[in-house]
Design an enzyme around this catalytic site. Structure first.
Site, PDB file in Angstrom:
ATOM      1  N   LYS A  74       0.889  -1.192  -0.022  1.00  0.00           N
ATOM      2  CA  LYS A  74       0.021  -0.034   0.064  1.00  0.00           C
ATOM      3  C   LYS A  74       0.669   1.138  -0.096  1.00  0.00           C
ATOM      4  O   LYS A  74       1.970   1.360   0.228  1.00  0.00           O
ATOM      5  CB  LYS A  74      -0.817   0.159   1.176  1.00  0.00           C
ATOM      6  CG  LYS A  74      -1.898  -1.385   1.407  1.00  0.00           C
ATOM      7  CD  LYS A  74      -2.788  -1.110   2.616  1.00  0.00           C
ATOM      8  CE  LYS A  74      -3.274  -2.159   3.354  1.00  0.00           C
ATOM      9  NZ  LYS A  74      -4.225  -1.682   4.232  1.00  0.00           N
ATOM     10  N   TYR A 121     -12.849  -3.094  -0.930  1.00  0.00           N
ATOM     11  CA  TYR A 121     -13.076  -3.136   0.306  1.00  0.00           C
ATOM     12  C   TYR A 121     -14.536  -2.960   0.725  1.00  0.00           C
ATOM     13  O   TYR A 121     -15.050  -2.602   1.739  1.00  0.00           O
ATOM     14  CB  TYR A 121     -12.314  -2.139   0.923  1.00  0.00           C
ATOM     15  CG  TYR A 121     -11.002  -2.219   1.345  1.00  0.00           C
ATOM     16  CD1 TYR A 121     -10.397  -3.138   2.063  1.00  0.00           C
ATOM     17  CD2 TYR A 121      -9.884  -1.170   0.657  1.00  0.00           C
ATOM     18  CE1 TYR A 121      -9.273  -3.373   2.181  1.00  0.00           C
ATOM     19  CE2 TYR A 121      -8.648  -1.227   1.041  1.00  0.00           C
ATOM     20  CZ  TYR A 121      -8.189  -2.401   1.685  1.00  0.00           C
ATOM     21  OH  TYR A 121      -6.983  -2.710   1.942  1.00  0.00           O
ATOM     22  N   PHE A 147     -14.644   4.138   9.198  1.00  0.00           N
ATOM     23  CA  PHE A 147     -13.499   4.591   8.495  1.00  0.00           C
ATOM     24  C   PHE A 147     -13.296   4.092   7.123  1.00  0.00           C
ATOM     25  O   PHE A 147     -12.340   4.498   6.346  1.00  0.00           O
ATOM     26  CB  PHE A 147     -12.203   3.733   9.355  1.00  0.00           C
ATOM     27  CG  PHE A 147     -12.228   2.374   9.514  1.00  0.00           C
ATOM     28  CD1 PHE A 147     -11.902   1.435   8.209  1.00  0.00           C
ATOM     29  CD2 PHE A 147     -12.807   1.701  10.454  1.00  0.00           C
ATOM     30  CE1 PHE A 147     -12.236   0.201   8.015  1.00  0.00           C
ATOM     31  CE2 PHE A 147     -13.226   0.018  10.649  1.00  0.00           C
ATOM     32  CZ  PHE A 147     -12.649  -0.628   9.354  1.00  0.00           C
ATOM     33  N   ARG A 174      -0.471 -14.375   5.391  1.00  0.00           N
ATOM     34  CA  ARG A 174      -1.157 -13.698   6.440  1.00  0.00           C
ATOM     35  C   ARG A 174      -0.217 -13.847   7.863  1.00  0.00           C
ATOM     36  O   ARG A 174      -0.101 -12.711   8.361  1.00  0.00           O
ATOM     37  CB  ARG A 174      -2.507 -14.220   6.716  1.00  0.00           C
ATOM     38  CG  ARG A 174      -3.520 -13.926   5.719  1.00  0.00           C
ATOM     39  CD  ARG A 174      -4.381 -12.602   5.772  1.00  0.00           C
ATOM     40  NE  ARG A 174      -5.106 -12.306   6.532  1.00  0.00           N
ATOM     41  CZ  ARG A 174      -5.798 -11.424   6.851  1.00  0.00           C
ATOM     42  NH1 ARG A 174      -6.086 -10.685   5.866  1.00  0.00           N
ATOM     43  NH2 ARG A 174      -6.624 -11.271   7.799  1.00  0.00           N
ATOM     44  N   THR A 178      -4.122  -7.208  11.898  1.00  0.00           N
ATOM     45  CA  THR A 178      -4.594  -5.781  11.119  1.00  0.00           C
ATOM     46  C   THR A 178      -4.034  -4.553  11.804  1.00  0.00           C
ATOM     47  O   THR A 178      -3.441  -3.636  11.320  1.00  0.00           O
ATOM     48  CB  THR A 178      -6.134  -5.588  11.268  1.00  0.00           C
ATOM     49  OG1 THR A 178      -6.883  -6.704  10.686  1.00  0.00           O
ATOM     50  CG2 THR A 178      -6.703  -4.310  10.459  1.00  0.00           C
ATOM     51  N   ARG A 211       3.484  -6.228  10.007  1.00  0.00           N
ATOM     52  CA  ARG A 211       3.011  -5.262  10.559  1.00  0.00           C
ATOM     53  C   ARG A 211       3.350  -4.884  11.993  1.00  0.00           C
ATOM     54  O   ARG A 211       3.294  -3.738  12.417  1.00  0.00           O
ATOM     55  CB  ARG A 211       1.157  -5.470  10.536  1.00  0.00           C
ATOM     56  CG  ARG A 211       0.853  -5.201   9.120  1.00  0.00           C
ATOM     57  CD  ARG A 211      -0.694  -5.813   9.081  1.00  0.00           C
ATOM     58  NE  ARG A 211      -1.338  -5.485   7.856  1.00  0.00           N
ATOM     59  CZ  ARG A 211      -2.537  -5.993   7.508  1.00  0.00           C
ATOM     60  NH1 ARG A 211      -3.203  -6.804   8.430  1.00  0.00           N
ATOM     61  NH2 ARG A 211      -3.082  -5.679   6.235  1.00  0.00           N
ATOM     62  N   ASN A 227      -0.451  -0.017   8.174  1.00  0.00           N
ATOM     63  CA  ASN A 227      -0.306  -1.633   8.150  1.00  0.00           C
ATOM     64  C   ASN A 227       0.352  -2.001   7.166  1.00  0.00           C
ATOM     65  O   ASN A 227       0.262  -3.256   6.802  1.00  0.00           O
ATOM     66  CB  ASN A 227      -1.535  -2.210   8.848  1.00  0.00           C
ATOM     67  CG  ASN A 227      -2.779  -2.249   7.918  1.00  0.00           C
ATOM     68  OD1 ASN A 227      -2.613  -1.604   6.633  1.00  0.00           O
ATOM     69  ND2 ASN A 227      -3.671  -2.839   8.183  1.00  0.00           N
ATOM     70  N   HIS A 234      -2.085  -5.221   1.995  1.00  0.00           N
ATOM     71  CA  HIS A 234      -2.932  -6.146   2.160  1.00  0.00           C
ATOM     72  C   HIS A 234      -2.600  -7.643   1.691  1.00  0.00           C
ATOM     73  O   HIS A 234      -1.842  -8.116   0.748  1.00  0.00           O
ATOM     74  CB  HIS A 234      -4.000  -5.790   1.015  1.00  0.00           C
ATOM     75  CG  HIS A 234      -5.087  -6.661   0.629  1.00  0.00           C
ATOM     76  ND1 HIS A 234      -6.085  -6.518   1.516  1.00  0.00           N
ATOM     77  CD2 HIS A 234      -5.334  -7.594  -0.340  1.00  0.00           C
ATOM     78  CE1 HIS A 234      -7.032  -7.616   1.188  1.00  0.00           C
ATOM     79  NE2 HIS A 234      -6.320  -8.317  -0.048  1.00  0.00           N
ATOM     80  N   GLU A 256     -10.587 -11.031  -5.433  1.00  0.00           N
ATOM     81  CA  GLU A 256      -9.572  -9.787  -5.519  1.00  0.00           C
ATOM     82  C   GLU A 256      -8.676 -10.181  -6.739  1.00  0.00           C
ATOM     83  O   GLU A 256      -8.568  -9.217  -7.405  1.00  0.00           O
ATOM     84  CB  GLU A 256      -8.914  -9.932  -4.095  1.00  0.00           C
ATOM     85  CG  GLU A 256      -9.559  -9.561  -2.929  1.00  0.00           C
ATOM     86  CD  GLU A 256      -8.838  -9.738  -1.632  1.00  0.00           C
ATOM     87  OE1 GLU A 256      -9.411  -9.582  -0.636  1.00  0.00           O
ATOM     88  OE2 GLU A 256      -7.910 -10.130  -1.609  1.00  0.00           O
TER      89      GLU A 256
HETATM   90  N1  UDP Z   1      -8.848  -0.586   8.696  1.00  0.00           N
HETATM   91  C1  UDP Z   1      -8.526   0.684   9.507  1.00  0.00           C
HETATM   92  N2  UDP Z   1      -9.373   0.669  10.602  1.00  0.00           N
HETATM   93  C2  UDP Z   1      -9.779  -0.612  11.191  1.00  0.00           C
HETATM   94  C3  UDP Z   1      -9.812  -1.583  10.714  1.00  0.00           C
HETATM   95  C4  UDP Z   1      -9.186  -1.868   9.366  1.00  0.00           C
HETATM   96  O1  UDP Z   1      -8.280   1.520   8.881  1.00  0.00           O
HETATM   97  O2  UDP Z   1     -10.375  -0.442  12.392  1.00  0.00           O
HETATM   98  C5  UDP Z   1      -8.253  -0.561   7.359  1.00  0.00           C
HETATM   99  C6  UDP Z   1      -6.830  -1.330   7.465  1.00  0.00           C
HETATM  100  O3  UDP Z   1      -6.004  -0.585   6.347  1.00  0.00           O
HETATM  101  C7  UDP Z   1      -6.931  -2.738   6.897  1.00  0.00           C
HETATM  102  C8  UDP Z   1      -8.147  -2.626   6.062  1.00  0.00           C
HETATM  103  O4  UDP Z   1      -8.995  -1.572   6.727  1.00  0.00           O
HETATM  104  O5  UDP Z   1      -5.826  -3.503   6.539  1.00  0.00           O
HETATM  105  C9  UDP Z   1      -8.863  -3.670   5.711  1.00  0.00           C
HETATM  106  O6  UDP Z   1      -9.765  -4.188   7.159  1.00  0.00           O
HETATM  107  P1  UDP Z   1      -9.356  -5.920   7.187  1.00  0.00           P
HETATM  108  O7  UDP Z   1     -10.315  -6.108   8.241  1.00  0.00           O
HETATM  109  O8  UDP Z   1     -10.061  -6.700   5.897  1.00  0.00           O
HETATM  110  O9  UDP Z   1      -8.133  -6.142   7.647  1.00  0.00           O
HETATM  111  P2  UDP Z   1      -6.828  -6.804   7.107  1.00  0.00           P
HETATM  112  O10 UDP Z   1      -7.428  -8.096   6.463  1.00  0.00           O
HETATM  113  O11 UDP Z   1      -6.041  -5.955   6.125  1.00  0.00           O
HETATM  114  O12 UDP Z   1      -6.079  -7.427   7.967  1.00  0.00           O
HETATM  115 MG    MG Z   2      -9.054  -8.080   4.967  1.00  0.00          MG
END
Ligand code: UDP
Ligand code: MG
Length: 160
Positions: free
Chosen positions: A11, A51, A59, A92, A98, A109, A123, A126, A137
């Site tokens: 990102k 997303y 957010f 992952r 996250t 992360r 973070n 993705h 995706e």
């Molecule tokens: N995100 C955020 N605030 C939150 C949760 C998620 O800004 O409280 C953003 C963050 O950039 C995250 C993305 O939304 O990577 C996608 O969220 P997801 O729950 O899918 O997390 P990921 O799979 O990336 O761990």
């Molecule tokens: Mg996700």
């Protein structure tokens, strides 16, 4: 171990901080096959679709700005399709949870992600969450001719 494919996006926050090489070398250590790789600017439509499961979150708007690079002044991301045994789980794991403070300290992360004083979550990358999401995706981010080989099954005609 079953082969899986996964989508990784480096990102704009990572690119702004010069972390693309670091992230790639950690991912490279997994020994996965690189099936697709490209640089691209993320349209609002692509960000919204990627997303879409978060569209009701408070957010969401900031997230769209973030992945489009508008928070960091970097108007592009790097996208990869990786394939190999348990690719989704293993990517992952290296990525970490996250929230950077909650992520394993040795994960990407957890070690180089951060919350900024503005409250933005940096973070860095993705990584697809499961096989259904990975297929969705990859089809969203890559045209079939951008992949070295087909990894997303063609949609079968809808049954009636
Ligand atoms: N995100 C955020 N605030 C939150 C949760 C998620 O800004 O409280 C953003 C963050 O950039 C995250 C993305 O939304 O990577 C996608 O969220 P997801 O729950 O899918 O997390 P990921 O799979 O990336 O761990
Ligand atoms: Mg996700």
């Amino acid at each position: 171990m079953a082969d899986q494919v996964t989508l990784v996006i480096i990102k704009p926050d990572a690119l702004r901080r010069g972390l693309a090489g670091h992230i790639l070398s950690r991912l490279e250590q997994l020994g996965l096959e690189m099936v697709g790789a490209k640089v691209l600017s993320v349209s609002r439509a692509l960000a919204e679709e990627h997303y879409r499961h978060l569209r009701d979150k408070p957010f969401f708007e900031e997230l769209l700005q973030h992945v489009q690079g508008k928070l960091h002044g970097v108007g592009y991301v790097l996208a990869f399709v990786l394939s190999g045994p348990e690719a989704i789980r293993r990517v992952r794991e290296v990525t970490g949870a996250t929230h950077p403070e909650q992520a394993d300290p040795l994960s990407l992360r957890g070690s180089v992600g951060r919350m900024t004083t503005q409250g933005w979550m940096e973070n860095l990358l993705h990584a697809s969450e499961n096989e259904a999401e990975a297929r969705r995706e990859i089809a969203l981010w890559f045209r079939p001719d951008e992949l070295r080989r087909p990894v997303v099954p063609r949609r079968s005609p809808a049954r009636r």
